[in-house]
Enzyme design. Structure first.
Site, mmCIF file in Angstrom:
data_model
loop_
_atom_site.group_PDB
_atom_site.id
_atom_site.type_symbol
_atom_site.label_atom_id
_atom_site.label_comp_id
_atom_site.label_asym_id
_atom_site.label_seq_id
_atom_site.Cartn_x
_atom_site.Cartn_y
_atom_site.Cartn_z
ATOM 1 N N ASN A 10 10.019 -1.718 35.605
ATOM 2 C CA ASN A 10 11.106 -1.644 36.589
ATOM 3 C C ASN A 10 10.453 -1.293 37.917
ATOM 4 O O ASN A 10 10.064 -0.148 38.145
ATOM 5 C CB ASN A 10 12.117 -0.565 36.163
ATOM 6 C CG ASN A 10 13.219 -0.388 37.187
ATOM 7 O OD1 ASN A 10 13.323 -1.142 38.147
ATOM 8 N ND2 ASN A 10 14.057 0.632 36.981
ATOM 9 N N TRP A 11 10.321 -2.307 38.761
ATOM 10 C CA TRP A 11 9.615 -2.086 40.035
ATOM 11 C C TRP A 11 10.446 -1.282 41.026
ATOM 12 O O TRP A 11 9.924 -0.836 42.049
ATOM 13 C CB TRP A 11 9.253 -3.425 40.676
ATOM 14 C CG TRP A 11 8.269 -4.247 39.908
ATOM 15 C CD1 TRP A 11 7.690 -3.944 38.693
ATOM 16 C CD2 TRP A 11 7.718 -5.519 40.292
ATOM 17 N NE1 TRP A 11 6.840 -4.948 38.303
ATOM 18 C CE2 TRP A 11 6.826 -5.924 39.266
ATOM 19 C CE3 TRP A 11 7.894 -6.353 41.394
ATOM 20 C CZ2 TRP A 11 6.123 -7.137 39.324
ATOM 21 C CZ3 TRP A 11 7.190 -7.553 41.456
ATOM 22 C CH2 TRP A 11 6.308 -7.934 40.433
ATOM 23 N N HIS A 97 21.010 1.864 35.274
ATOM 24 C CA HIS A 97 19.906 2.789 35.524
ATOM 25 C C HIS A 97 20.468 4.075 36.138
ATOM 26 O O HIS A 97 21.422 4.034 36.918
ATOM 27 C CB HIS A 97 18.880 2.141 36.459
ATOM 28 C CG HIS A 97 17.606 2.918 36.495
ATOM 29 N ND1 HIS A 97 17.469 4.053 37.262
ATOM 30 C CD2 HIS A 97 16.442 2.767 35.827
ATOM 31 C CE1 HIS A 97 16.253 4.555 37.058
ATOM 32 N NE2 HIS A 97 15.617 3.792 36.195
ATOM 33 N N GLU A 99 19.477 5.798 38.471
ATOM 34 C CA GLU A 99 19.501 5.784 39.941
ATOM 35 C C GLU A 99 20.738 5.050 40.459
ATOM 36 O O GLU A 99 21.323 5.436 41.470
ATOM 37 C CB GLU A 99 18.202 5.149 40.470
ATOM 38 C CG GLU A 99 17.014 6.079 40.243
ATOM 39 C CD GLU A 99 15.691 5.390 39.996
ATOM 40 O OE1 GLU A 99 15.550 4.193 40.308
ATOM 41 O OE2 GLU A 99 14.779 6.068 39.471
ATOM 42 N N GLU A 169 16.621 6.636 28.806
ATOM 43 C CA GLU A 169 15.834 7.214 29.895
ATOM 44 C C GLU A 169 16.397 8.580 30.270
ATOM 45 O O GLU A 169 17.336 8.660 31.087
ATOM 46 C CB GLU A 169 15.890 6.304 31.131
ATOM 47 C CG GLU A 169 15.367 4.907 30.884
ATOM 48 C CD GLU A 169 14.847 4.269 32.169
ATOM 49 O OE1 GLU A 169 13.697 3.848 32.162
ATOM 50 O OE2 GLU A 169 15.565 4.235 33.173
ATOM 51 N N GLY A 175 10.235 9.699 36.830
ATOM 52 C CA GLY A 175 9.492 9.933 38.068
ATOM 53 C C GLY A 175 9.041 11.369 38.242
ATOM 54 O O GLY A 175 8.623 11.767 39.325
ATOM 55 N N GLY A 236 8.556 2.720 35.148
ATOM 56 C CA GLY A 236 8.694 2.660 36.597
ATOM 57 C C GLY A 236 7.331 2.692 37.273
ATOM 58 O O GLY A 236 6.643 1.675 37.384
ATOM 59 N N GLY A 237 6.905 3.866 37.690
ATOM 60 C CA GLY A 237 5.690 4.028 38.491
ATOM 61 C C GLY A 237 4.472 3.301 37.938
ATOM 62 O O GLY A 237 3.756 2.607 38.677
HETATM 63 P P1 13P Z 1 9.006 6.338 35.811
HETATM 64 O O1 13P Z 1 8.206 5.556 34.773
HETATM 65 O O2 13P Z 1 8.448 6.207 37.183
HETATM 66 O O3 13P Z 1 9.248 7.735 35.367
HETATM 67 O O4 13P Z 1 10.446 5.621 35.897
HETATM 68 C C1 13P Z 1 11.114 5.363 34.719
HETATM 69 C C2 13P Z 1 12.264 4.503 35.037
HETATM 70 O O5 13P Z 1 13.188 4.904 35.714
HETATM 71 C C3 13P Z 1 12.245 3.120 34.539
HETATM 72 O O6 13P Z 1 13.467 2.490 34.714
#
Ligand code: 13P
Length: 252
Positions: A10-11, A97, A99, A169, A175, A236-237
């Site tokens: 997930n960019w 998600h 976010e 998640e 993050g 993510g990261g």
């Molecule tokens: P991180 O891998 O950066 O913790 O993010 C996870 C995420 O939100 C993937 O959708």
């Protein structure tokens, strides 16, 4: 049938166009060792069409959008429809998600509409669920996630549900560098699979890929993916660096 392992990136809102194309090319050039593993790149809308073209070089790589509107067309300035996503050849849409839930006020009811819209367009949702730290500390995380699934997914019939990928998640792990322990991940994934089994039966439950997301990196992917009910990760990261993501892909 053995369910698919999935390494999904997930960019988020990262990478300009050129950087994104380079990243998609680097990942697509990697030969996936385990033929039972699917790689999904969740790119910004701007990159989708090119990412689909790039991914044609590798049958294991598929492309996902990170969101869509719940309606199919109309006067919704700035929004993107499932038809647009489908028309460039993406196959998945990340939905729900944390976010999007936190910053764009997406709730379970709205997400149920988005799930329907995605499936009606012959796209597949990667449906995110997961609890905040206060909920885990209060010990109600399992009920909380169950409620998310019930209110956004469990209206589907079995044939439609079978197209859904789940991503657990925990918000406190996204993050933050704090990963759920393999035991914590396995416990929740097992609960989720049980809920699916109660609703749709064991065959559908056993065929559903349930991904873990939250600070997955090369150093911890193998242990997390090694859990019985963890079928991969939504990353993510670490999906923004080709070498890191490739190591994660090779962790099954
Ligand atoms: P991180 O891998 O950066 O913790 O993010 C996870 C995420 O939100 C993937 O959708």
């Amino acid at each position: 049938m053995k369910r698919l392992n999935i390494a999904a990136g997930n960019w988020k809102m990262n990478k300009n166009y050129e950087e994104g194309v380079d990243l998609a090319k680097a990942i697509t050039a990697h030969e996936v060792k385990d033929s039972h593993t699917m790689v999904i790149l969740g790119t910004p809308f701007i990159h989708l069409k090119t990412a689909v073209e790039v991914a044609k070089a590798n049958p294991n790589v598929k492309i996902a959008a990170q969101n869509c509107h719940q309606l199919t067309k109309g006067a919704y300035t700035g929004e993107t429809s499932v038809d647009m996503i489908r028309s460039v050849g993406a196959e998945f849409v990340i939905l729900g998600h944390s976010e999007r839930r936190a910053y764009f006020a997406e709730n379970n009811e709205l997400l149920a509409q988005k799930v329907n819209t995605v499936l009606a367009a012959d796209l597949r949702p990667i449906f995110c669920c997961g609890e905040a730290l206060e909920i885990r500390e209060a010990g109600t995380h399992i009920e909380f996630v169950a409620q998310q699934l019930k209110e956004s997914l469990f209206h589907l019939d079995g044939a439609a549900f079978a197209k859904v990928v789940i991503a657990y998640e925990p918000i406190w792990a996204i993050g933050t560098g704090v990963t759920a322990s393999p035991t914590q991940a396995q416990e929740m994934h097992n609960e989720i699979r049980q809920l699916i089994s109660d609703k749709y039966g064991a065959d559908i439950a056993n065929a559903t890929s349930i991904l873990y997301g939250g600070s997955v990196k090369p150093a911890n992917a193998k242990e997390i993916f090694g859990q019985q009910d963890v079928d991969g990760g939504l990353v993510g990261g670490a999906s923004l660096k080709a070498n890191d993501f490739i190591q994660i892909i090779d962790s099954f």
